[in-house]
Scaffold this motif. Structure first.
Motif, PDB file in Angstrom:
ATOM      1  N   LYS A  53      -5.274   4.981  -5.584  1.00  0.00           N
ATOM      2  CA  LYS A  53      -5.347   3.539  -5.400  1.00  0.00           C
ATOM      3  C   LYS A  53      -3.934   2.975  -5.228  1.00  0.00           C
ATOM      4  O   LYS A  53      -3.402   2.286  -6.088  1.00  0.00           O
ATOM      5  CB  LYS A  53      -6.074   2.894  -6.561  1.00  0.00           C
ATOM      6  N   ILE A  54      -3.377   3.289  -4.079  1.00  0.00           N
ATOM      7  CA  ILE A  54      -2.028   2.863  -3.718  1.00  0.00           C
ATOM      8  C   ILE A  54      -2.097   2.301  -2.309  1.00  0.00           C
ATOM      9  O   ILE A  54      -2.870   2.778  -1.480  1.00  0.00           O
ATOM     10  CB  ILE A  54      -1.051   4.057  -3.772  1.00  0.00           C
ATOM     11  N   ILE A  55      -1.295   1.280  -2.048  1.00  0.00           N
ATOM     12  CA  ILE A  55      -1.213   0.742  -0.695  1.00  0.00           C
ATOM     13  C   ILE A  55       0.231   0.746  -0.227  1.00  0.00           C
ATOM     14  O   ILE A  55       1.162   0.603  -1.015  1.00  0.00           O
ATOM     15  CB  ILE A  55      -1.810  -0.676  -0.578  1.00  0.00           C
ATOM     16  N   ALA A  56       0.391   0.949   1.066  1.00  0.00           N
ATOM     17  CA  ALA A  56       1.689   0.826   1.719  1.00  0.00           C
ATOM     18  C   ALA A  56       1.676  -0.520   2.429  1.00  0.00           C
ATOM     19  O   ALA A  56       0.712  -0.862   3.118  1.00  0.00           O
ATOM     20  CB  ALA A  56       1.899   1.955   2.722  1.00  0.00           C
ATOM     21  N   ILE A  57       2.743  -1.271   2.260  1.00  0.00           N
ATOM     22  CA  ILE A  57       2.796  -2.629   2.795  1.00  0.00           C
ATOM     23  C   ILE A  57       4.008  -2.787   3.699  1.00  0.00           C
ATOM     24  O   ILE A  57       5.109  -2.345   3.359  1.00  0.00           O
ATOM     25  CB  ILE A  57       2.856  -3.659   1.647  1.00  0.00           C
ATOM     26  N   LEU A  58       3.783  -3.440   4.825  1.00  0.00           N
ATOM     27  CA  LEU A  58       4.857  -3.818   5.744  1.00  0.00           C
ATOM     28  C   LEU A  58       4.898  -5.336   5.799  1.00  0.00           C
ATOM     29  O   LEU A  58       3.902  -5.972   6.158  1.00  0.00           O
ATOM     30  CB  LEU A  58       4.602  -3.251   7.144  1.00  0.00           C
ATOM     31  N   ILE A  59       6.031  -5.884   5.414  1.00  0.00           N
ATOM     32  CA  ILE A  59       6.240  -7.327   5.504  1.00  0.00           C
ATOM     33  C   ILE A  59       7.261  -7.569   6.610  1.00  0.00           C
ATOM     34  O   ILE A  59       8.297  -6.907   6.663  1.00  0.00           O
ATOM     35  CB  ILE A  59       6.730  -7.897   4.160  1.00  0.00           C
ATOM     36  N   TYR A  60       6.934  -8.507   7.479  1.00  0.00           N
ATOM     37  CA  TYR A  60       7.803  -8.854   8.602  1.00  0.00           C
ATOM     38  C   TYR A  60       8.019 -10.361   8.587  1.00  0.00           C
ATOM     39  O   TYR A  60       7.051 -11.122   8.629  1.00  0.00           O
ATOM     40  CB  TYR A  60       7.157  -8.405   9.912  1.00  0.00           C
ATOM     41  N   ARG A  61       9.267 -10.750   8.459  1.00  0.00           N
ATOM     42  CA  ARG A  61       9.633 -12.175   8.392  1.00  0.00           C
ATOM     43  C   ARG A  61       8.832 -12.912   7.318  1.00  0.00           C
ATOM     44  O   ARG A  61       8.242 -13.966   7.554  1.00  0.00           O
ATOM     45  CB  ARG A  61       9.477 -12.833   9.754  1.00  0.00           C
ATOM     46  N   ASN A  62       8.808 -12.317   6.142  1.00  0.00           N
ATOM     47  CA  ASN A  62       8.180 -12.879   4.946  1.00  0.00           C
ATOM     48  C   ASN A  62       6.668 -13.057   5.033  1.00  0.00           C
ATOM     49  O   ASN A  62       6.092 -13.834   4.273  1.00  0.00           O
ATOM     50  CB  ASN A  62       8.851 -14.196   4.540  1.00  0.00           C
ATOM     51  N   SER A  63       6.028 -12.356   5.945  1.00  0.00           N
ATOM     52  CA  SER A  63       4.564 -12.379   6.046  1.00  0.00           C
ATOM     53  C   SER A  63       4.033 -10.952   6.027  1.00  0.00           C
ATOM     54  O   SER A  63       4.665 -10.046   6.576  1.00  0.00           O
ATOM     55  CB  SER A  63       4.124 -13.043   7.353  1.00  0.00           C
ATOM     56  N   ALA A  70       2.421  -8.052   7.397  1.00  0.00           N
ATOM     57  CA  ALA A  70       2.132  -7.625   8.765  1.00  0.00           C
ATOM     58  C   ALA A  70       1.085  -6.513   8.780  1.00  0.00           C
ATOM     59  O   ALA A  70       0.281  -6.443   9.708  1.00  0.00           O
ATOM     60  CB  ALA A  70       3.411  -7.156   9.449  1.00  0.00           C
ATOM     61  N   ALA A  71       1.117  -5.647   7.777  1.00  0.00           N
ATOM     62  CA  ALA A  71       0.172  -4.525   7.733  1.00  0.00           C
ATOM     63  C   ALA A  71       0.128  -3.947   6.332  1.00  0.00           C
ATOM     64  O   ALA A  71       1.119  -3.987   5.605  1.00  0.00           O
ATOM     65  CB  ALA A  71       0.608  -3.441   8.720  1.00  0.00           C
ATOM     66  N   PHE A  72      -1.037  -3.426   5.990  1.00  0.00           N
ATOM     67  CA  PHE A  72      -1.110  -2.639   4.762  1.00  0.00           C
ATOM     68  C   PHE A  72      -2.109  -1.513   4.945  1.00  0.00           C
ATOM     69  O   PHE A  72      -3.130  -1.659   5.606  1.00  0.00           O
ATOM     70  CB  PHE A  72      -1.394  -3.489   3.517  1.00  0.00           C
ATOM     71  N   HIS A  73      -1.745  -0.381   4.389  1.00  0.00           N
ATOM     72  CA  HIS A  73      -2.529   0.840   4.497  1.00  0.00           C
ATOM     73  C   HIS A  73      -3.025   1.225   3.114  1.00  0.00           C
ATOM     74  O   HIS A  73      -2.252   1.267   2.166  1.00  0.00           O
ATOM     75  CB  HIS A  73      -1.656   1.963   5.066  1.00  0.00           C
ATOM     76  N   ARG A  74      -4.316   1.511   3.014  1.00  0.00           N
ATOM     77  CA  ARG A  74      -4.889   1.993   1.756  1.00  0.00           C
ATOM     78  C   ARG A  74      -5.061   3.498   1.822  1.00  0.00           C
ATOM     79  O   ARG A  74      -5.582   4.026   2.799  1.00  0.00           O
ATOM     80  CB  ARG A  74      -6.242   1.331   1.493  1.00  0.00           C
ATOM     81  N   PHE A  75      -4.633   4.170   0.762  1.00  0.00           N
ATOM     82  CA  PHE A  75      -4.743   5.624   0.683  1.00  0.00           C
ATOM     83  C   PHE A  75      -6.082   6.075   0.110  1.00  0.00           C
ATOM     84  O   PHE A  75      -6.400   7.249   0.164  1.00  0.00           O
ATOM     85  CB  PHE A  75      -3.605   6.197  -0.166  1.00  0.00           C
TER      86      PHE A  75
END
Length: 98
Positions: A57-67, A69-74
């Motif tokens: 239960k971990i997610i990878a998060i991409l934030i672009y310009r403080n928003s 942008a994407a998140f991946h669930r494992f």
């Protein structure tokens, strides 16, 4: 990757891209802040293909310009909308990064 000094923390707050792993208790285990889009895309892609995290239960998060942008669930199957393996190119295109 995470920096501890207050100067680096201030620089991280201003970065265009932030990439990190977060567990279900909101703890961040890996993070990167950068203005380099190629470094950001490579770091996010590398992160979401980590097989050692599959099923957790971990997610990878991409934030672009403080928003967000994407998140991946494992912890979801490969056909789930939040499993981004093989889908990041389209995300980067939609953000006009490539």
């Amino acid at each position: 990757m995470q920096e501890s000094s207050s100067q680096n923390k201030n620089n991280n707050d201003l970065a265009i891209f932030k990439i990190y792993l977060r567990d279900n208790k909101q703890r961040i285990s890996r993070s990167l802040a950068t203005d380099d889009k190629f470094q950001a895309m490579e770091a996010f892609d590398t992160m979401i293909y980590r097989k050692d995290l599959d099923g957790k239960k971990i997610i990878a998060i991409l934030i672009y310009r403080n928003s967000y942008a994407a998140f991946h669930r494992f912890d979801v199957p490969s056909d789930h909308k939040n499993n981004l393996r093989g889908k990041t190119k389209n995300i980067y295109k939609s953000l006009l990064l490539i």
